[in-house]
Design an enzyme around this catalytic site. Structure first.
Site, PDB file in Angstrom:
ATOM      1  N   ASP A 170       0.842  -1.200   0.000  1.00  0.00           N
ATOM      2  CA  ASP A 170       0.000   0.000   0.000  1.00  0.00           C
ATOM      3  C   ASP A 170       0.878   1.252   0.000  1.00  0.00           C
ATOM      4  OD1 ASP A 170       1.057  -0.080   2.519  1.00  0.00           O
ATOM      5  OD2 ASP A 170      -0.846  -0.409   3.549  1.00  0.00           O
ATOM      6  N   ASP A 171       0.273   2.395   0.265  1.00  0.00           N
ATOM      7  CA  ASP A 171       1.035   3.638   0.223  1.00  0.00           C
ATOM      8  C   ASP A 171       1.709   3.944   1.548  1.00  0.00           C
ATOM      9  OD1 ASP A 171       0.511   4.104  -2.428  1.00  0.00           O
ATOM     10  OD2 ASP A 171      -1.407   5.079  -1.986  1.00  0.00           O
TER      11      ASP A 171
END
Ligand code: 6R9
Length: 690
Positions: free
Chosen positions: A560-561
């Protein structure tokens, strides 16, 4: 290279049970040793280990997943419960399609984790055992507390808190560096049923404010200043800034208990707010050294710990009492092969989950002697860790790959100068450990004698999930190996289907374990969305993982980020928000980039407001913005000027392309045709070294 290479595992006895995924490894026949070096536990180590063979592990693991209720209640019975839990040891729903996500362990059991850490160990005859050895930033500043003394200190703080109106269920923010007062305050909260929320003392006023606003503490506990290496950091100023801002937003904190950290700053030099601030040394010692325990339900909250997610707003991870207690105690015991004589040192700060589970609760529940170090690991020089190891005869040393890499770079002499004979188990946490760093840790630090527990877990999981059990089976440098008891990791593909055998994909967990977090504070919806909606039926970790043909797990980082800088989780959005709050910044996109020491570095693409020229000064002030808003540990390593950012026609920034540009993998940019304006890419490349 002193690694012991083996051709096959045929020497290991076979006879594994019925759990297919583990069979391949546990039975020697199918082990593909040509691909990886295998590091076998020494005979002596294996002989004395809690789990001395793959068979023993398999036996225990099998029971733990086939009969979780029986497995965990047997262990829980070794702890003190004022009242035993109800009929149902646990209940769970991890499937969003079937209703709300819900996890409960030992419900209706009444206990107290502080009592189990302290009173229980004292009652069993360990009152005079050292609980904490504290080592200050400076070499000659140190101290220690026995279990009895620790309990007395904890009770005094607990009495102060009660007297200040803190009640069961109230929140207390602790903003302290690694002084003994930090674990003391955590335990004091637990004793009276208050919920602690430790905020890492490297966070800025802005970040502290955000947390104050979210959890609305009754009281904040801090100190005036701290010395880290050669720097003095004025923590009280940061707290003042956060608290005066919170009042403007309608949240007022009644009381700020401030410890005078004399070696860093004198009382006289500390700014003071009359009526709110109280000096620790002036009040706490006046309280009684005994304090009755507030008995709580196993499912009553123990603490909140904020962590970064992929949006800007930090998530308040909530852990409850009973399951967390049993889980941290058990994982600590097995993953470090803990024995009564061990002296244990974990370099993590209590501001992170590792400091909660494996500086404070896990070790103390086991009656261990814990080393707590105030300073930075390379002060006054890169030998400090090994000096401390020798000074206290540390037997178990638990740290992060980023430290291993930085010490490795400084050269072996700093290590070999010290004896390190006491060491018997090493541990690693926070990010994947590169095989080369693993080998250096193993060969140089551990003299090729100490197994390494590479523990994969998260703030959310409360304790170890995938970890070697030292002595139980051969290790592969860089692999976190196999699941802990009761943990069922699965690797799923894009569609959420489990994939078997040799594979790689998203790491999820099937069914709950006692240490799992129960919700995100005040936002159960976000809890369900973030962790349980991506792959219905599973807890989704946010990590990628592959499994080799022997069943060993290899973590491959966040999908994910979230960036992992020196083992600290930082959301790209958090950094972007800080950057765009700079008046001259129009837009920012942040990606992670490989970094030799930190694991990942922060790489920021910045678009300036029309007409503002690029300059070195502006770069500096952008970095400063992030330092002030989040903390120094989140400062970008690189600011890359971007006249515009590569976006899809729907306006989504294509981070995939930015990652490639940041890594200078320019021939791997892939398809750029879906960009609204493909020429943006060439512009960016041209400015790479501007
Ligand atoms: C304990 C802790 C969690 C994230 C996690 C993963 C990474 C932690 C790791 C590891 C590979 C290990 N991570 N330990 N990756 N091998 N042994 O660090 O908690 O701060 O919440 O970070 O850290 O990416 O998802 P937290």
């Amino acid at each position: 290279d002193h690694l012991r290479h083996v051709d096959s595992m045929a020497t290991l006895p076979s006879g594994a049970g019925k759990i297919p995924e583990l069979n391949a490894v546990i039975l020697g026949e199918s082990l593909a040793s040509e691909e990886h070096d295998l590091v076998l536990p020494t005979h002596d180590f294996a002989q004395q280990a809690h789990v001395s063979s793959p068979q023993k592990y398999l036996e225990m693991y099998k029971r733990s997943v086939e009969d979780p209720a029986g497995f965990w209640s047997d262990i829980a019975s070794e702890f003190y419960w004022k009242k035993k839990w109800g009929q149902q040891v646990y209940s769970e729903n991890l499937d969003v399609t079937k209703g709300n996500i819900n996890i409960e362990w030992f419900k209706d059991g009444i206990t107290n984790i502080c009592y189990n850490c302290l009173d229980r160990n004292i009652d069993s005859g360990n009152g005079d055992k050292i609980a904490i050895h504290w080592e200050g930033n400076e070499r000659d500043v140190d101290g220690s507390l026995t279990y009895t003394q620790l309990l007395e200190r904890v009770c005094q703080v607990a009495n102060f808190l009660k007297d200040s109106g803190v009640k069961k269920g109230d929140t207390v923010i602790i903003y302290l560096p690694m002084l003994m007062e930090l674990p003391i305050t955590m335990l004091a909260c637990a004793r009276i049923g208050a919920v602690h929320s430790v905020v890492f003392a490297g966070y800025s006023a802005e970040s502290l404010l955000q947390r104050v606003m979210d959890c609305k503490p009754k009281i904040v506990v801090t100190c005036n200043a701290v010395r880290r290496g050669n720097k003095v950091i004025n923590l009280k100023d940061i707290v003042d800034a956060a608290l005066s801002e919170s009042i403007k937003n309608g949240i007022s904190v009644d009381s700020c208990l401030t410890y005078e950290n004399e070696s860093a700053m004198k009382k006289e030099d500390t700014k003071w707010k009359k009526g709110r601030d109280v000096w620790w040394q002036e009040v706490v010692p006046n309280y009684s050294t005994t304090c009755a325990v507030e008995w709580v339900d196993a499912e009553d909250p123990l603490f909140l710990l904020y962590t970064s997610g992929s949006t800007g707003k930090p998530k308040g991870v909530l852990h409850t009492t009973g399951g967390y207690m049993i889980y941290t105690a058990t994982t600590f015991k097995y993953a470090f092969d803990y024995k009564e004589f061990d002296i244990y040192w974990c370099t993590a700060d209590c501001g992170w989950i590792t400091g909660h589970s494996y500086v404070t609760y896990g070790p103390l529940l086991n009656g261990a002697t814990v080393v707590v170090y105030e300073g930075v690991p390379n002060y006054p020089d890169s030998g400090r860790c090994w000096e401390i190891v020798d000074k206290y005869k540390v037997t178990i040393f638990y740290t992060a790959p980023t430290l291993v890499r930085s010490l490795m770079r400084d050269g072996n002499e700093y290590v070999t100068r010290y004896s390190r004979k006491s060491l018997r188990v090493l541990g690693s946490v926070g990010e994947p450990i590169n095989p080369s760093a693993w080998r250096w840790f193993y060969n140089v630090v551990g003299d090729s004698r100490c197994p390494i527990s590479d523990t994969w877990w998260q703030t959310e999981t409360g304790g170890f999930m995938i970890t070697p059990l030292p002595g139980a089976w051969p290790q592969k440098p860089g692999s976190a190996t196999f699941p802990f008891f009761g943990v069922q990791p699965v690797i799923v593909d894009e569609k959420g289907s489990e994939i078997e055998g040799e594979c790689s994909g998203y790491l999820c967990v099937k069914s709950s374990w006692p240490g799992a977090f129960r919700t995100l504070y005040g936002d159960h919806e976000r809890y369900e969305t973030t962790y349980f909606r991506a792959f219905p039926g599973y807890y989704f970790s946010g990590d990628g993982c592959s499994r080799d043909k022997d069943g060993y797990h290899w973590l491959t980082g966040r999908v994910d980020d979230v960036i992992n800088v020196s083992g600290h989780r930082i959301g790209t959005t958090e950094v972007e928000s800080a950057l765009v709050s700079h008046p001259q910044c129009a837009e920012a996109a942040v990606v992670g980039v490989e970094h030799e020491v930190k694991g990942q570095g922060i790489y920021a693409f910045v678009t300036l407001v029309e007409g503002v020229p690029y300059s070195q000064e502006l770069r500096k002030s952008l970095v400063l913005m992030v330092r002030n808003q989040i903390g120094a540990f989140a400062a970008p390593d690189k600011i890359h000027w971007a006249p515009s950012l590569p976006k899809t026609r729907s306006g989504k920034i294509m981070r995939r392309i930015l990652r490639k540009i940041a890594a200078r993998q320019l021939d791997e940019l892939g398809d750029t045709s879906t960009l609204a304006d493909p020429s943006v890419v060439d512009q960016l490349i041209a400015l790479a070294d501007a």
